[in-house]
Design an enzyme around this catalytic site. Structure first.
Site, mmCIF file in Angstrom:
data_model
loop_
_atom_site.group_PDB
_atom_site.id
_atom_site.type_symbol
_atom_site.label_atom_id
_atom_site.label_comp_id
_atom_site.label_asym_id
_atom_site.label_seq_id
_atom_site.Cartn_x
_atom_site.Cartn_y
_atom_site.Cartn_z
ATOM 1 N N GLU A 1 -80.707 97.080 36.788
ATOM 2 C CA GLU A 1 -79.923 96.659 37.511
ATOM 3 C C GLU A 1 -79.006 95.108 36.571
ATOM 4 O O GLU A 1 -78.885 94.193 36.638
ATOM 5 C CB GLU A 1 -80.180 96.285 38.662
ATOM 6 C CG GLU A 1 -80.337 97.037 39.649
ATOM 7 C CD GLU A 1 -80.727 97.105 41.352
ATOM 8 O OE1 GLU A 1 -80.185 95.467 41.485
ATOM 9 O OE2 GLU A 1 -81.243 97.439 42.089
ATOM 10 N N ASN B 1 -88.788 98.805 42.741
ATOM 11 C CA ASN B 1 -87.959 98.415 41.731
ATOM 12 C C ASN B 1 -87.589 97.038 42.985
ATOM 13 O O ASN B 1 -87.950 96.013 43.877
ATOM 14 C CB ASN B 1 -86.449 98.794 42.429
ATOM 15 C CG ASN B 1 -85.981 97.851 41.554
ATOM 16 O OD1 ASN B 1 -85.687 98.065 40.648
ATOM 17 N ND2 ASN B 1 -84.290 98.156 42.365
ATOM 18 N N GLU C 1 -87.399 95.991 46.474
ATOM 19 C CA GLU C 1 -87.086 94.391 47.096
ATOM 20 C C GLU C 1 -88.259 94.352 48.217
ATOM 21 O O GLU C 1 -88.159 93.515 49.239
ATOM 22 C CB GLU C 1 -86.196 94.099 47.206
ATOM 23 C CG GLU C 1 -85.219 94.408 46.023
ATOM 24 C CD GLU C 1 -83.681 93.373 46.059
ATOM 25 O OE1 GLU C 1 -83.276 92.659 47.531
ATOM 26 O OE2 GLU C 1 -82.484 93.941 45.373
ATOM 27 N N HIS D 1 -81.464 90.625 37.279
ATOM 28 C CA HIS D 1 -80.513 90.110 37.539
ATOM 29 C C HIS D 1 -80.153 88.524 36.782
ATOM 30 O O HIS D 1 -81.166 88.193 37.561
ATOM 31 C CB HIS D 1 -79.886 90.528 38.565
ATOM 32 C CG HIS D 1 -79.303 91.159 39.485
ATOM 33 N ND1 HIS D 1 -78.335 92.126 38.987
ATOM 34 C CD2 HIS D 1 -80.205 91.971 39.773
ATOM 35 C CE1 HIS D 1 -78.500 93.486 39.629
ATOM 36 N NE2 HIS D 1 -79.363 93.630 40.667
ATOM 37 N N ASP E 1 -77.362 92.538 34.705
ATOM 38 C CA ASP E 1 -76.239 91.893 34.348
ATOM 39 C C ASP E 1 -76.642 90.410 33.961
ATOM 40 O O ASP E 1 -77.543 89.745 34.117
ATOM 41 C CB ASP E 1 -75.503 91.753 35.310
ATOM 42 C CG ASP E 1 -75.866 91.793 36.553
ATOM 43 O OD1 ASP E 1 -76.639 91.134 37.453
ATOM 44 O OD2 ASP E 1 -75.472 92.027 37.812
HETATM 45 O O1 G3I Z 1 -68.278 98.642 52.750
HETATM 46 C C1 G3I Z 1 -67.944 98.099 53.161
HETATM 47 C C2 G3I Z 1 -66.363 98.123 53.724
HETATM 48 O O2 G3I Z 1 -66.441 98.178 54.499
HETATM 49 C C3 G3I Z 1 -65.416 96.629 54.086
HETATM 50 O O3 G3I Z 1 -64.172 96.598 54.227
HETATM 51 C C4 G3I Z 1 -65.934 95.340 52.871
HETATM 52 C C5 G3I Z 1 -65.326 94.192 53.524
HETATM 53 O O4 G3I Z 1 -66.062 93.554 52.593
HETATM 54 O O5 G3I Z 1 -67.551 95.724 52.527
HETATM 55 C C6 G3I Z 1 -68.012 96.842 52.319
HETATM 56 O O6 G3I Z 1 -69.266 96.538 52.488
HETATM 57 C C7 G3I Z 1 -69.267 96.036 50.970
HETATM 58 C C8 G3I Z 1 -70.692 96.718 50.103
HETATM 59 O O7 G3I Z 1 -71.413 96.224 48.854
HETATM 60 C C9 G3I Z 1 -70.033 97.984 49.373
HETATM 61 O O8 G3I Z 1 -68.488 97.753 49.081
HETATM 62 C C10 G3I Z 1 -70.556 94.921 51.598
HETATM 63 O O9 G3I Z 1 -69.721 94.100 52.352
HETATM 64 C C11 G3I Z 1 -71.458 93.905 50.028
HETATM 65 O O10 G3I Z 1 -72.152 93.246 50.895
HETATM 66 C C12 G3I Z 1 -72.091 95.204 49.781
HETATM 67 O O11 G3I Z 1 -72.468 94.294 48.523
HETATM 68 C C13 G3I Z 1 -73.258 95.554 47.766
HETATM 69 C C14 G3I Z 1 -75.006 94.461 47.708
HETATM 70 O O12 G3I Z 1 -75.805 95.021 46.908
HETATM 71 C C15 G3I Z 1 -75.409 94.431 49.102
HETATM 72 O O13 G3I Z 1 -76.602 93.924 49.422
HETATM 73 C C16 G3I Z 1 -73.144 94.868 46.342
HETATM 74 O O14 G3I Z 1 -71.793 95.145 46.138
HETATM 75 C C17 G3I Z 1 -74.406 95.828 45.437
HETATM 76 O O15 G3I Z 1 -73.682 96.134 43.613
HETATM 77 C C18 G3I Z 1 -75.030 94.821 45.935
HETATM 78 O O16 G3I Z 1 -76.839 95.932 44.871
HETATM 79 C C19 G3I Z 1 -77.975 95.450 45.396
HETATM 80 C C20 G3I Z 1 -78.883 96.337 45.179
HETATM 81 O O17 G3I Z 1 -78.613 97.427 45.525
HETATM 82 C C21 G3I Z 1 -80.260 95.911 44.553
HETATM 83 N N1 G3I Z 1 -80.412 94.350 44.042
HETATM 84 C C22 G3I Z 1 -79.434 93.691 43.731
HETATM 85 C C23 G3I Z 1 -78.201 94.351 43.950
HETATM 86 C C24 G3I Z 1 -77.095 92.475 43.913
HETATM 87 O O18 G3I Z 1 -77.152 92.266 45.315
#
Ligand code: G3I
Length: 323
Positions: A249, A186, A145, A222, A251
């Site tokens: 990715e 990517n 990105e 996405h 969806d």
């Molecule tokens: O790890 C913490 C945990 O300790 C805490 O309790 C919890 C409370 O909300 O948060 C957890 O972290 C989260 C993390 O996912 C792991 O679950 C973050 O808040 C959350 O923001 C994070 O979201 C991820 C996101 O990327 C962050 O940018 C999504 O799961 C993940 O699917 C998403 O993936 C991205 C790709 O890497 C890049 N392209 C876009 C895609 C979708 O956003």
């Protein structure tokens, strides 16, 4: 992990429908993959589906910078090791995700003010991760990105201090650490013609002209329902750079209404056929297994299995594209 009778019965239609990974391979592609991480590989029904239908896994969060190097030089690999071990145990590929990204970046990196320091930090991060999993990663999303919607370079700490050369630094370090891994750039919103797609094509042209070791373009895909029609053409545009392309990715945001789920099924079929139609498209990764665990809300019902792990029309759409 024990497979319960419930799980077995739920998955029984697989015997009829067949396996998406096997079917895409029969069409000459390398894999049909999913995002995964300990949260899913340690959940029996997710693990069963991951091993029945998917041939490649992308760690959804566990290989990101905040997860692997939360403070400088202090690396943690518990979750990423678990994902790679699961893939190895089942003979599956891994797409490493992601080495250099402005998001999920610890503040100790984003507060760096010296170009020389940032260069060393990027090289150490990339070298440490890629070396650890050398020989176990099919492809790395080296830079994620980095583009704005108008096709220009995003103003991350990396670009502000190093200009475009941060991309060169990251790819060169990755190639040196694992010469066999495919190295990808990517991004999202590469689904249709426009400034961002043109910007990516131009950037890849500059990288190749500078001899940067890059193998592929990942298009995250996405999307929302009704927007799949331009994807085949755009995949070909990206492939015309001479690189591999992958849908990384996938969806499709929808709703749970049956009309929208039917449209989603048609859109999944269109996307799956798009990869089949482009010879340089190596495979498709969906961003998770079920609507239960998607980064989008379950109300958007974006994936192939519903919140009860029942196959959706979307699954049938992909399956019919491969059949
Ligand atoms: O790890 C913490 C945990 O300790 C805490 O309790 C919890 C409370 O909300 O948060 C957890 O972290 C989260 C993390 O996912 C792991 O679950 C973050 O808040 C959350 O923001 C994070 O979201 C991820 C996101 O990327 C962050 O940018 C999504 O799961 C993940 O699917 C998403 O993936 C991205 C790709 O890497 C890049 N392209 C876009 C895609 C979708 O956003």
């Amino acid at each position: 992990m024990k497979t319960t009778l419930f799980t077995t019965l739920l998955l029984a239609p697989n015997l009829v429908l067949g396996l998406l990974d096997a079917k895409i391979k029969a069409k000459g592609k390398k894999y049909f993959g999913s995002a995964a991480d300990p949260g899913t590989i340690n959940t029996a029904i997710d693990a069963t589906i991951l091993t029945s239908d998917f041939g490649a896994y992308t760690p959804e969060n566990s290989m990101k910078w905040d997860a692997t190097e939360p403070s400088r030089g202090a690396f943690t690999f518990t979750n990423s090791d678990a994902l790679v071990a699961f893939a190895q145990a089942h003979g599956r590929l891994v797409r490493g995700h992601t080495l250099v990204w402005h998001n999920q970046l610890p503040s100790w990196v984003s507060s760096i003010t010296s170009a020389a320091t940032l260069t060393t930090v990027i090289q150490n991060h990339v070298t440490t991760l890629v070396s650890r999993y050398k020989g176990k990663i099919y492809a790395w999303d080296v830079v994620n990105e980095c583009l704005n919607e108008d096709g220009s370079l995003r103003s991350s700490v990396f670009f502000r201090l190093l200009g475009e050369s941060f991309i060169d630094i990251a790819f060169k370090a990755a190639r040196a650490a694992d010469p066999a891994a495919k190295l990808y750039i990517n991004d999202f919103n590469l689904d249709r013609p426009g400034s961002k797609t043109s910007g990516m094509v131009a950037l890849v042209g500059r990288l190749k002209a500078r001899g940067v070791p890059i193998d592929g373009i990942g298009t995250q895909t996405h999307i929302s329902i009704g927007n799949a029609g331009t994807i085949a053409g755009n995949l070909q545009t990206l492939a015309n750079t001479g690189l591999d392309v992958a849908i990384t990715e996938l969806d499709i945001a929808s709703s749970t209404s049956s009309a929208d789920q039917a449209q989603q099924s048609s859109d999944y079929k269109t996307v799956a056929k798009a990869c089949l139609a482009v010879s340089r498209c190596v495979g498709i990764t969906t961003w998770g297994v079920s609507d239960k665990d998607s980064w989008l809300t379950a109300a958007k019902a974006p994936l192939l299995w519903d919140t009860n792990f029942v196959r959706k029309p979307a699954y049938t759409g992909v399956d019919s594209a491969f059949s």
